[in-house]
Design a protein around this motif. Structure first.
Motif, PDB file in Angstrom:
ATOM      1  N   THR A 100       0.870  -1.177   0.000  1.00  0.00           N
ATOM      2  CA  THR A 100       0.000   0.000   0.000  1.00  0.00           C
ATOM      3  C   THR A 100       0.905   1.224   0.000  1.00  0.00           C
ATOM      4  OG1 THR A 100      -1.677  -1.189   1.252  1.00  0.00           O
ATOM      5  CG2 THR A 100      -1.846   1.216   1.217  1.00  0.00           C
ATOM      6  N   LEU A 115      -3.263   6.844  -3.771  1.00  0.00           N
ATOM      7  CA  LEU A 115      -3.139   5.596  -3.027  1.00  0.00           C
ATOM      8  C   LEU A 115      -3.126   4.449  -4.034  1.00  0.00           C
ATOM      9  CD1 LEU A 115      -4.898   4.496   0.165  1.00  0.00           C
ATOM     10  CD2 LEU A 115      -5.098   3.038  -1.832  1.00  0.00           C
ATOM     11  N   ASP A 117      -2.619   0.087  -4.133  1.00  0.00           N
ATOM     12  CA  ASP A 117      -2.682  -1.066  -3.240  1.00  0.00           C
ATOM     13  C   ASP A 117      -2.780  -2.329  -4.087  1.00  0.00           C
ATOM     14  OD1 ASP A 117      -2.858  -2.409  -0.757  1.00  0.00           O
ATOM     15  OD2 ASP A 117      -5.050  -2.323  -0.774  1.00  0.00           O
ATOM     16  N   GLU A 127     -10.900  -2.110  -3.247  1.00  0.00           N
ATOM     17  CA  GLU A 127     -11.185  -0.768  -3.756  1.00  0.00           C
ATOM     18  C   GLU A 127     -12.415  -0.161  -3.072  1.00  0.00           C
ATOM     19  OE1 GLU A 127     -11.247   1.619  -7.955  1.00  0.00           O
ATOM     20  OE2 GLU A 127     -11.707  -0.525  -7.998  1.00  0.00           O
ATOM     21  N   TRP A 130     -11.404   0.861   0.452  1.00  0.00           N
ATOM     22  CA  TRP A 130     -10.627   2.104   0.498  1.00  0.00           C
ATOM     23  C   TRP A 130     -11.505   3.315   0.240  1.00  0.00           C
ATOM     24  CZ3 TRP A 130      -6.534   2.821   3.070  1.00  0.00           C
ATOM     25  CH2 TRP A 130      -5.523   1.860   3.163  1.00  0.00           C
ATOM     26  N   HIS A 131     -12.430   3.211  -0.703  1.00  0.00           N
ATOM     27  CA  HIS A 131     -13.319   4.354  -0.963  1.00  0.00           C
ATOM     28  C   HIS A 131     -14.137   4.696   0.289  1.00  0.00           C
ATOM     29  CE1 HIS A 131     -12.606   5.472  -5.094  1.00  0.00           C
ATOM     30  NE2 HIS A 131     -12.649   4.203  -5.477  1.00  0.00           N
ATOM     31  N   LEU A 134     -11.718   6.301   2.855  1.00  0.00           N
ATOM     32  CA  LEU A 134     -11.318   7.661   2.484  1.00  0.00           C
ATOM     33  C   LEU A 134     -12.461   8.650   2.633  1.00  0.00           C
ATOM     34  CD1 LEU A 134      -8.970   6.909  -0.543  1.00  0.00           C
ATOM     35  CD2 LEU A 134      -8.345   7.420   1.839  1.00  0.00           C
TER      36      LEU A 134
END
Length: 144
Positions: A100, A115, A117, A127, A130-131, A134
């Protein structure tokens, strides 16, 4: 043979890099945003040794189930670069180690985060996670 894929997300935050850096490396802040929507990260599970070779560890919790996340700090250039490596976790379907990479670019009063990963056999879940994380980070930054 499965094709391995890396995910890449770019996002801009209305905060300077020093504030974003603090939010992504301070255990008190990490506990508030790390993990997909619907997951919590109890503060007592967050352990960060901010040095090359140090640990970046936590548990994401959902419906009482703990999902450990274990990284080692591979590269560190505050407040610009954080690179974390994770060993394979076959018990959750991740059969290869991942990297990452979080890069912060100064945009004056804002910060552009890039970012990356992976690699993953199927990056869709990572994905989405992470969204969600974030989005929580963005909400936290609005309060700092």
């Amino acid at each position: 043979m499965t094709t391995m894929q890396e995910l890449k997300i770019t996002r801009e935050f209305d905060a300077p890099p020093s504030v974003v850096w603090e939010a992504i490396t301070n255990p008190d802040h990490v506990a508030q945003w790390f993990g997909p929507e619907g997951f919590e990260t109890p503060r007592e599970t967050v352990e960060i040794e901010l040095r090359v070779g140090g640990r970046f560890e936590l548990d994401m919790v959902r419906a009482g189930a703990h999902h450990p996340v274990r990284y080692e700090v591979a590269e560190l250039e505050p407040p610009r670069l954080l690179v974390l490596t994770s060993p394979p976790m076959p018990e959750v379907g991740i059969h290869h180690g991942t990297v990452t990479r979080i890069e912060l670019e100064d945009r004056g009063a804002a910060t552009r985060m890039t970012l990356s990963d992976g690699p993953y056999e199927e990056p869709r879940h990572a994905e989405a996670g992470w969204h969600g994380a974030l989005a929580k980070l963005e909400a936290l930054l609005a309060t700092l």
